[in-house]
Design a protein around this motif. Structure first.
Motif, PDB file in Angstrom:
ATOM      1  N   SER A 142       1.101  -0.994   0.106  1.00  0.00           N
ATOM      2  CA  SER A 142      -0.013  -0.254   0.166  1.00  0.00           C
ATOM      3  C   SER A 142       0.676   1.378  -0.780  1.00  0.00           C
ATOM      4  O   SER A 142       1.681   1.402   0.063  1.00  0.00           O
ATOM      5  N   CYS A 143       0.480   2.213  -0.430  1.00  0.00           N
ATOM      6  CA  CYS A 143       0.740   3.382  -0.841  1.00  0.00           C
ATOM      7  C   CYS A 143      -0.086   4.612  -0.469  1.00  0.00           C
ATOM      8  O   CYS A 143      -0.796   4.918  -0.583  1.00  0.00           O
ATOM      9  N   VAL A 144       0.260   5.766   0.927  1.00  0.00           N
ATOM     10  CA  VAL A 144      -0.714   6.764   1.480  1.00  0.00           C
ATOM     11  C   VAL A 144       0.018   7.818   1.016  1.00  0.00           C
ATOM     12  O   VAL A 144       0.817   8.358   1.194  1.00  0.00           O
ATOM     13  N   ALA A 145      -0.990   8.332   0.064  1.00  0.00           N
ATOM     14  CA  ALA A 145      -0.047  10.076  -0.274  1.00  0.00           C
ATOM     15  C   ALA A 145      -0.802  10.616   0.915  1.00  0.00           C
ATOM     16  O   ALA A 145      -1.769  10.989   1.377  1.00  0.00           O
ATOM     17  N   SER A 146      -0.338  12.134   1.011  1.00  0.00           N
ATOM     18  CA  SER A 146      -0.807  13.368   2.063  1.00  0.00           C
ATOM     19  C   SER A 146       0.352  14.169   1.473  1.00  0.00           C
ATOM     20  O   SER A 146       1.103  14.504   1.068  1.00  0.00           O
ATOM     21  N   ASP A 180      -7.767   3.606  -4.374  1.00  0.00           N
ATOM     22  CA  ASP A 180      -8.867   4.593  -3.194  1.00  0.00           C
ATOM     23  C   ASP A 180      -8.620   5.672  -3.320  1.00  0.00           C
ATOM     24  O   ASP A 180      -8.334   5.702  -2.748  1.00  0.00           O
ATOM     25  N   ASN A 181      -9.019   6.170  -3.867  1.00  0.00           N
ATOM     26  CA  ASN A 181      -9.103   8.069  -4.284  1.00  0.00           C
ATOM     27  C   ASN A 181      -9.735   9.098  -2.767  1.00  0.00           C
ATOM     28  O   ASN A 181      -9.488   9.620  -2.001  1.00  0.00           O
ATOM     29  N   ALA A 182     -10.039   7.837  -2.565  1.00  0.00           N
ATOM     30  CA  ALA A 182     -10.814   8.242  -1.597  1.00  0.00           C
ATOM     31  C   ALA A 182      -9.912   8.564   0.158  1.00  0.00           C
ATOM     32  O   ALA A 182      -9.812   9.193   0.594  1.00  0.00           O
ATOM     33  N   LYS A 183      -9.364   7.256   0.015  1.00  0.00           N
ATOM     34  CA  LYS A 183      -8.250   7.797   1.192  1.00  0.00           C
ATOM     35  C   LYS A 183      -6.887   7.734   0.447  1.00  0.00           C
ATOM     36  O   LYS A 183      -6.064   7.559   1.294  1.00  0.00           O
ATOM     37  N   ASN A 184      -6.982   8.710  -0.616  1.00  0.00           N
ATOM     38  CA  ASN A 184      -5.143   8.845  -0.570  1.00  0.00           C
ATOM     39  C   ASN A 184      -4.401   7.682  -1.340  1.00  0.00           C
ATOM     40  O   ASN A 184      -3.417   8.037  -0.693  1.00  0.00           O
ATOM     41  N   THR A 185      -5.065   6.205  -1.302  1.00  0.00           N
ATOM     42  CA  THR A 185      -4.195   4.951  -1.504  1.00  0.00           C
ATOM     43  C   THR A 185      -4.262   4.334  -2.984  1.00  0.00           C
ATOM     44  O   THR A 185      -4.895   4.215  -3.345  1.00  0.00           O
ATOM     45  N   VAL A 186      -3.231   4.139  -3.424  1.00  0.00           N
ATOM     46  CA  VAL A 186      -2.749   2.400  -3.901  1.00  0.00           C
ATOM     47  C   VAL A 186      -1.585   1.943  -4.107  1.00  0.00           C
ATOM     48  O   VAL A 186      -1.213   1.663  -2.606  1.00  0.00           O
ATOM     49  N   SER A 187      -2.820   0.801  -4.469  1.00  0.00           N
ATOM     50  CA  SER A 187      -2.132  -0.105  -3.390  1.00  0.00           C
ATOM     51  C   SER A 187      -1.601  -1.306  -4.627  1.00  0.00           C
ATOM     52  O   SER A 187      -1.510  -1.129  -5.883  1.00  0.00           O
ATOM     53  N   LEU A 188      -0.983  -2.412  -4.054  1.00  0.00           N
ATOM     54  CA  LEU A 188      -0.595  -3.759  -5.713  1.00  0.00           C
ATOM     55  C   LEU A 188      -0.483  -4.256  -4.811  1.00  0.00           C
ATOM     56  O   LEU A 188       0.125  -5.284  -3.493  1.00  0.00           O
ATOM     57  N   GLN A 189      -1.310  -5.876  -5.065  1.00  0.00           N
ATOM     58  CA  GLN A 189      -2.044  -7.071  -5.112  1.00  0.00           C
ATOM     59  C   GLN A 189      -1.122  -7.973  -5.918  1.00  0.00           C
ATOM     60  O   GLN A 189      -0.626  -8.342  -7.179  1.00  0.00           O
ATOM     61  N   MET A 190       0.122  -9.184  -4.876  1.00  0.00           N
ATOM     62  CA  MET A 190       0.973  -9.190  -5.385  1.00  0.00           C
ATOM     63  C   MET A 190       0.485 -10.611  -5.327  1.00  0.00           C
ATOM     64  O   MET A 190       0.994 -11.650  -4.144  1.00  0.00           O
TER      65      MET A 190
END
Length: 128
Positions: free
Chosen positions: A21-25, A73-83
């Protein structure tokens, strides 16, 4: 300015799964196209997956296609990578990246020099 923080890396056996997961702030208003890259020891940083700011378009490198999935998930400012079905050659530090002013909602980006912001990276190690 945007800060990106990755999490979810670790040690896993071949065939196993991880979810990064990557959270943007920071100044996260507006839209950013996002991407994941990785860098193995002694190698250049390479593209893994990208997603448009709308989340409607994705692209995965051939080496991970069918095993990895990028999502947003723009609402959570999160991009994920399922591996899934991880292989020893997937061992690397994984970085997320953000591109500001990404243009058309369906556009994704695959070159390192197209991205404006980078996270610090998270280590993924796959044992055989």
């Amino acid at each position: 300015q945007v800060q990106l923080v990755e999490s979810g890396g670790g040690l896993v056996q071949a065939g196993g799964s991880l979810r990064l997961s990557c959270v943007a702030s920071g100044r996260t208003f507006g839209s950013y196209a996002m991407g994941w890259f990785r860098q193995a020891p002694g190698k250049e940083r390479e593209f893994v997956a990208a997603i448009s700011w709308s989340g409607g378009s994705t692209y995965h490198a051939d080496s991970v296609k069918g095993r990895f999935t990028i999502s947003l998930d723009n609402a959570k400012n999160t991009v994920s990578l399922q591996m899934n079905n991880l292989k020893p050659e997937d061992t690397a530090v994984y970085y997320c990246a953000a591109k500001r002013f990404p243009g058309y909602s369906g556009t994704y980006y695959t070159r390192r020099d197209e991205y404006d912001y980078w996270g610090q990276g998270t280590q993924v190690t796959v044992s055989s």
